[in-house]
Scaffold this motif. Structure first.
Motif, PDB file in Angstrom:
ATOM      1  N   ARG A  33      40.513  35.870  40.122  1.00 56.71           N
ATOM      2  CA  ARG A  33      39.249  36.262  40.742  1.00 56.71           C
ATOM      3  C   ARG A  33      38.432  35.023  41.046  1.00 56.71           C
ATOM      4  O   ARG A  33      38.405  34.087  40.272  1.00 56.71           O
ATOM      5  N   TYR A  34      37.780  35.047  42.187  1.00 50.89           N
ATOM      6  CA  TYR A  34      36.792  34.035  42.560  1.00 50.89           C
ATOM      7  C   TYR A  34      35.478  34.792  42.725  1.00 50.89           C
ATOM      8  O   TYR A  34      35.263  35.436  43.749  1.00 50.89           O
ATOM      9  N   GLY A  35      34.654  34.779  41.696  1.00 49.22           N
ATOM     10  CA  GLY A  35      33.432  35.582  41.734  1.00 49.22           C
ATOM     11  C   GLY A  35      33.793  37.055  41.783  1.00 49.22           C
ATOM     12  O   GLY A  35      34.498  37.565  40.918  1.00 49.22           O
ATOM     13  N   ASP A  36      33.347  37.737  42.824  1.00 52.78           N
ATOM     14  CA  ASP A  36      33.630  39.169  42.987  1.00 52.78           C
ATOM     15  C   ASP A  36      34.897  39.429  43.804  1.00 52.78           C
ATOM     16  O   ASP A  36      35.260  40.577  44.035  1.00 52.78           O
TER      17      ASP A  36
ATOM     18  N   ARG B 226      45.833  40.353  42.435  1.00 50.86           N
ATOM     19  CA  ARG B 226      45.524  41.470  41.543  1.00 50.86           C
ATOM     20  C   ARG B 226      46.791  42.057  40.949  1.00 50.86           C
ATOM     21  O   ARG B 226      47.636  42.595  41.668  1.00 50.86           O
ATOM     22  N   ASP B 227      46.957  41.889  39.641  1.00 49.27           N
ATOM     23  CA  ASP B 227      48.018  42.540  38.867  1.00 49.27           C
ATOM     24  C   ASP B 227      49.418  42.275  39.444  1.00 49.27           C
ATOM     25  O   ASP B 227      50.191  43.198  39.660  1.00 49.27           O
ATOM     26  N   LEU B 228      49.731  41.003  39.680  1.00 49.52           N
ATOM     27  CA  LEU B 228      51.023  40.608  40.249  1.00 49.52           C
ATOM     28  C   LEU B 228      52.053  40.392  39.145  1.00 49.52           C
ATOM     29  O   LEU B 228      51.802  39.660  38.195  1.00 49.52           O
ATOM     30  N   SER B 229      53.206  41.034  39.279  1.00 51.87           N
ATOM     31  CA  SER B 229      54.292  40.876  38.320  1.00 51.87           C
ATOM     32  C   SER B 229      55.614  40.717  39.065  1.00 51.87           C
ATOM     33  O   SER B 229      55.893  41.486  39.983  1.00 51.87           O
ATOM     34  N   PHE B 230      56.390  39.698  38.704  1.00 42.21           N
ATOM     35  CA  PHE B 230      57.746  39.537  39.211  1.00 42.21           C
ATOM     36  C   PHE B 230      58.464  38.466  38.402  1.00 42.21           C
ATOM     37  O   PHE B 230      57.847  37.725  37.657  1.00 42.21           O
TER      38      PHE B 230
ATOM     39  N   THR C  66      48.747  31.114  48.028  1.00 40.99           N
ATOM     40  CA  THR C  66      48.346  29.785  47.564  1.00 40.99           C
ATOM     41  C   THR C  66      47.735  29.861  46.175  1.00 40.99           C
ATOM     42  O   THR C  66      48.048  29.029  45.310  1.00 40.99           O
ATOM     43  N   SER C  67      46.901  30.843  45.932  1.00 40.50           N
ATOM     44  CA  SER C  67      46.314  31.000  44.591  1.00 40.50           C
ATOM     45  C   SER C  67      47.400  31.215  43.549  1.00 40.50           C
ATOM     46  O   SER C  67      47.351  30.641  42.458  1.00 40.50           O
ATOM     47  N   THR C  68      48.400  32.014  43.888  1.00 43.53           N
ATOM     48  CA  THR C  68      49.497  32.265  42.951  1.00 43.53           C
ATOM     49  C   THR C  68      50.280  30.988  42.683  1.00 43.53           C
ATOM     50  O   THR C  68      50.578  30.666  41.525  1.00 43.53           O
ATOM     51  N   LEU C  69      50.609  30.246  43.727  1.00 46.65           N
ATOM     52  CA  LEU C  69      51.346  28.993  43.530  1.00 46.65           C
ATOM     53  C   LEU C  69      50.539  27.996  42.703  1.00 46.65           C
ATOM     54  O   LEU C  69      51.086  27.312  41.840  1.00 46.65           O
ATOM     55  N   ARG C  70      49.250  27.924  42.926  1.00 47.67           N
ATOM     56  CA  ARG C  70      48.404  27.023  42.133  1.00 47.67           C
ATOM     57  C   ARG C  70      48.403  27.422  40.659  1.00 47.67           C
ATOM     58  O   ARG C  70      48.405  26.562  39.778  1.00 47.67           O
TER      59      ARG C  70
END
Length: 107
Positions: free
Chosen positions: A12-15, A20-24, A43-47
């Motif tokens: 989350r970035y603020g609001d 959201r709820d990533l699974s693999f 990009t957020s996931t890779l970071r």
């Protein structure tokens, strides 16, 4: 054993929910593509996987480590862009990229 596991990962970035709820899982020896439209959270996931930013929730394990920085010498990452930031000076950019590979800031 999986090379990469994400369980209920969110960012989350603020609001704003970027992820959201990533699974693999990605199994050892396999190839995995990560595709999605702009703003999908790639990009957020890779970071988060690389340990460059913390997850807001969930669990990430990469090559047996809870933080990608612990195994950065075993990870290759080629971003779409070079990752030069407008607010960074050239010296700050060099120090940043050195730090990604474990170079002490003073050096």
């Amino acid at each position: 054993m999986a090379a990469l596991t994400l369980e209920s990962v969110s960012k989350r970035y603020g609001d704003f929910d970027a992820v959201r709820d990533l699974s693999f899982q990605v199994q050892k020896g396999s190839i995995c593509g990560f595709l999605g439209p702009n703003g999908a959270g790639k990009t957020s996931t890779l970071r988060m996987i690389l340990g460059l930013q913390p997850a807001t929730a969930g669990r990430i394990e990469i090559l047996g480590a809870a933080d990608g920085r612990q195994v950065r010498d075993r990870i290759g990452f080629l971003p779409e862009e070079r990752g030069l930031y407008k607010k960074m000076t050239p010296v700050e950019a060099i120090a940043f990229f050195g730090a990604l590979k474990g170079l002490p800031p003073a050096e």
